[in-house]
Design a protein around this motif. Structure first.
Motif, PDB file in Angstrom:
ATOM      1  N   PRO A 150       0.729  -1.403  -0.026  1.00 50.33           N
ATOM      2  CA  PRO A 150      -0.028  -0.032  -0.016  1.00 50.33           C
ATOM      3  C   PRO A 150       0.696   1.463   0.187  1.00 50.33           C
ATOM      4  CG  PRO A 150      -0.991  -1.545   1.443  1.00 50.33           C
ATOM      5  CD  PRO A 150       0.456  -2.130   1.117  1.00 50.33           C
ATOM      6  N   ASP A 151       2.036   1.251   0.256  1.00 54.17           N
ATOM      7  CA  ASP A 151       2.902   2.629   0.623  1.00 54.17           C
ATOM      8  C   ASP A 151       3.724   2.753  -0.815  1.00 54.17           C
ATOM      9  OD1 ASP A 151       2.207   3.165   2.958  1.00 54.17           O
ATOM     10  OD2 ASP A 151       4.016   2.115   4.045  1.00 54.17           O
ATOM     11  N   ALA A 152       3.512   1.872  -1.789  1.00 52.29           N
ATOM     12  CA  ALA A 152       4.134   1.914  -2.961  1.00 52.29           C
ATOM     13  C   ALA A 152       3.609   2.888  -3.916  1.00 52.29           C
ATOM     14  CB  ALA A 152       4.265   0.599  -3.751  1.00 52.29           C
ATOM     15  N   GLU A 153       2.281   3.219  -3.909  1.00 50.52           N
ATOM     16  CA  GLU A 153       1.557   4.223  -4.678  1.00 50.52           C
ATOM     17  C   GLU A 153       0.480   4.518  -3.913  1.00 50.52           C
ATOM     18  OE1 GLU A 153      -1.290   1.612  -7.579  1.00 50.52           O
ATOM     19  OE2 GLU A 153       0.903   1.336  -7.808  1.00 50.52           O
ATOM     20  N   LYS A 154      -0.338   5.461  -4.588  1.00 47.00           N
ATOM     21  CA  LYS A 154      -1.444   6.060  -4.073  1.00 47.00           C
ATOM     22  C   LYS A 154      -2.712   5.133  -4.295  1.00 47.00           C
ATOM     23  CE  LYS A 154      -2.346   9.399  -7.613  1.00 47.00           C
ATOM     24  NZ  LYS A 154      -2.611  10.852  -7.984  1.00 47.00           N
ATOM     25  N   PRO A 155      -3.613   5.087  -3.272  1.00 49.42           N
ATOM     26  CA  PRO A 155      -4.712   4.191  -3.608  1.00 49.42           C
ATOM     27  C   PRO A 155      -5.565   4.604  -4.913  1.00 49.42           C
ATOM     28  CG  PRO A 155      -4.668   5.004  -1.178  1.00 49.42           C
ATOM     29  CD  PRO A 155      -3.731   5.783  -2.046  1.00 49.42           C
ATOM     30  N   SER A 156      -6.264   3.591  -5.433  1.00 52.52           N
ATOM     31  CA  SER A 156      -7.074   3.725  -6.589  1.00 52.52           C
ATOM     32  C   SER A 156      -8.004   2.971  -6.726  1.00 52.52           C
ATOM     33  CB  SER A 156      -6.024   3.795  -8.035  1.00 52.52           C
ATOM     34  OG  SER A 156      -5.603   2.373  -8.143  1.00 52.52           O
ATOM     35  N   ASP A 157      -8.752   3.110  -7.825  1.00 50.06           N
ATOM     36  CA  ASP A 157      -9.953   1.957  -8.054  1.00 50.06           C
ATOM     37  C   ASP A 157      -9.518   0.681  -8.299  1.00 50.06           C
ATOM     38  OD1 ASP A 157     -12.109   3.892  -7.710  1.00 50.06           O
ATOM     39  OD2 ASP A 157     -11.927   4.710  -9.748  1.00 50.06           O
ATOM     40  N   SER A 158      -8.222   0.466  -8.851  1.00 54.79           N
ATOM     41  CA  SER A 158      -7.882  -0.876  -9.101  1.00 54.79           C
ATOM     42  C   SER A 158      -7.279  -1.546  -7.900  1.00 54.79           C
ATOM     43  CB  SER A 158      -6.482  -0.883  -9.851  1.00 54.79           C
ATOM     44  OG  SER A 158      -5.564  -0.213  -9.275  1.00 54.79           O
ATOM     45  N   TRP A 159      -7.352  -1.051  -6.713  1.00 56.35           N
ATOM     46  CA  TRP A 159      -7.039  -1.617  -5.496  1.00 56.35           C
ATOM     47  C   TRP A 159      -8.189  -2.668  -5.020  1.00 56.35           C
ATOM     48  CZ3 TRP A 159      -3.642   1.154  -1.494  1.00 56.35           C
ATOM     49  CH2 TRP A 159      -2.334   1.436  -1.971  1.00 56.35           C
ATOM     50  N   THR A 160      -7.887  -3.634  -4.316  1.00 59.10           N
ATOM     51  CA  THR A 160      -9.241  -4.422  -3.708  1.00 59.10           C
ATOM     52  C   THR A 160      -9.623  -3.818  -2.498  1.00 59.10           C
ATOM     53  OG1 THR A 160      -7.546  -5.909  -2.355  1.00 59.10           O
ATOM     54  CG2 THR A 160      -8.222  -6.673  -4.639  1.00 59.10           C
ATOM     55  N   ILE A 161     -10.735  -4.178  -1.776  1.00 58.36           N
ATOM     56  CA  ILE A 161     -11.082  -3.729  -0.570  1.00 58.36           C
ATOM     57  C   ILE A 161      -9.980  -4.061   0.383  1.00 58.36           C
ATOM     58  CG2 ILE A 161     -12.907  -4.049   1.422  1.00 58.36           C
ATOM     59  CD1 ILE A 161     -14.956  -4.216  -0.838  1.00 58.36           C
ATOM     60  N   ALA A 162      -9.447  -5.346   0.511  1.00 54.61           N
ATOM     61  CA  ALA A 162      -8.467  -5.558   1.500  1.00 54.61           C
ATOM     62  C   ALA A 162      -7.186  -4.742   1.333  1.00 54.61           C
ATOM     63  CB  ALA A 162      -8.133  -7.149   1.185  1.00 54.61           C
ATOM     64  N   GLN A 163      -6.734  -4.392   0.210  1.00 51.37           N
ATOM     65  CA  GLN A 163      -5.648  -3.501   0.041  1.00 51.37           C
ATOM     66  C   GLN A 163      -5.718  -2.139   0.700  1.00 51.37           C
ATOM     67  OE1 GLN A 163      -5.350  -4.265  -4.213  1.00 51.37           O
ATOM     68  NE2 GLN A 163      -3.560  -5.681  -3.834  1.00 51.37           N
ATOM     69  N   LEU A 164      -7.258  -1.690   0.081  1.00 46.77           N
ATOM     70  CA  LEU A 164      -7.453  -0.243   0.822  1.00 46.77           C
ATOM     71  C   LEU A 164      -7.575  -0.265   2.423  1.00 46.77           C
ATOM     72  CD1 LEU A 164     -10.151   0.689  -1.745  1.00 46.77           C
ATOM     73  CD2 LEU A 164      -8.308   1.527  -1.610  1.00 46.77           C
ATOM     74  N   SER A 165      -8.233  -1.236   2.904  1.00 49.20           N
ATOM     75  CA  SER A 165      -8.333  -1.419   4.326  1.00 49.20           C
ATOM     76  C   SER A 165      -6.795  -1.226   4.928  1.00 49.20           C
ATOM     77  CB  SER A 165      -9.074  -2.814   4.823  1.00 49.20           C
ATOM     78  OG  SER A 165     -10.459  -2.560   4.308  1.00 49.20           O
ATOM     79  N   THR A 166      -6.108  -2.118   4.238  1.00 45.22           N
ATOM     80  CA  THR A 166      -4.483  -2.128   4.665  1.00 45.22           C
ATOM     81  C   THR A 166      -3.796  -0.860   4.778  1.00 45.22           C
ATOM     82  OG1 THR A 166      -4.264  -4.634   4.124  1.00 45.22           O
ATOM     83  CG2 THR A 166      -2.473  -3.418   4.406  1.00 45.22           C
ATOM     84  N   TYR A 167      -4.013  -0.170   3.725  1.00 44.52           N
ATOM     85  CA  TYR A 167      -3.528   1.170   3.636  1.00 44.52           C
ATOM     86  C   TYR A 167      -4.117   1.945   4.729  1.00 44.52           C
ATOM     87  CZ  TYR A 167      -2.251   5.464   1.299  1.00 44.52           C
ATOM     88  OH  TYR A 167      -1.779   6.902   1.192  1.00 44.52           O
ATOM     89  N   ALA A 168      -5.295   1.939   4.908  1.00 46.82           N
ATOM     90  CA  ALA A 168      -6.044   2.889   6.002  1.00 46.82           C
ATOM     91  C   ALA A 168      -5.471   2.573   7.184  1.00 46.82           C
ATOM     92  CB  ALA A 168      -7.644   2.579   6.055  1.00 46.82           C
TER      93      ALA A 168
END
Length: 135
Positions: free
Chosen positions: A89-107
């Motif tokens: 998640p720190d490699a790039e900014k969140p986008s629509d291509s991310w999964t819910i799990a990846q977005l939750s991890t980033y958050a």
């Protein structure tokens, strides 16, 4: 054939040659009649082997290292998982291509409270509002 040819299968599934010479299989717990010439082989193979002690220790170490990785190593350095697929998640900014799990991890990694957001679009909107980043 005599009763001494009877054996109880202790493995999950055992192949053997019956008293008439036919190949058979039997599940654990089954009482079977084994060909007299095959008794020694059957007894040698029909044994549950204990898991080696070193294999049990290795499994524990593997689980512990996985827990450490999940606890916070995801944002360190550049390497595997930084390929732009959202796996780091720190490699790039969140986008629509991310999964819910990846977005939750980033958050979680950025201490962003998602509140009641459960849908992907809502989670992304909360993250973008908190970080000031656009998709």
């Amino acid at each position: 054939m005599s009763v001494s040819n009877e054996r109880t299968v202790v493995l999950g599934l055992m192949s053997y040659i019956d008293e008439k010479g036919a190949y058979r299989t039997a599940p654990a717990g089954a009482v079977v009649k084994v060909h007299p010439d095959q008794l020694e082989r059957f007894d040698r193979l029909n044994v549950l082997m204990p898991k080696p002690e070193f294999a049990q220790e290795a499994a524990v170490v593997e689980v512990e290292s996985s827990a450490e990785e999940l606890a916070g190593d995801a944002g360190e350095g550049q390497g595997e998982g930084d390929g732009g697929d959202g796996s780091n998640p720190d490699a790039e900014k969140p986008s629509d291509s991310w999964t819910i799990a990846q977005l939750s991890t980033y958050a979680d990694a950025h201490s962003i409270d998602l509140g009641e957001a459960t849908k992907k679009a809502d989670i992304l909107a909360v993250i973008q509002a908190a970080t000031g980043k656009d998709a």
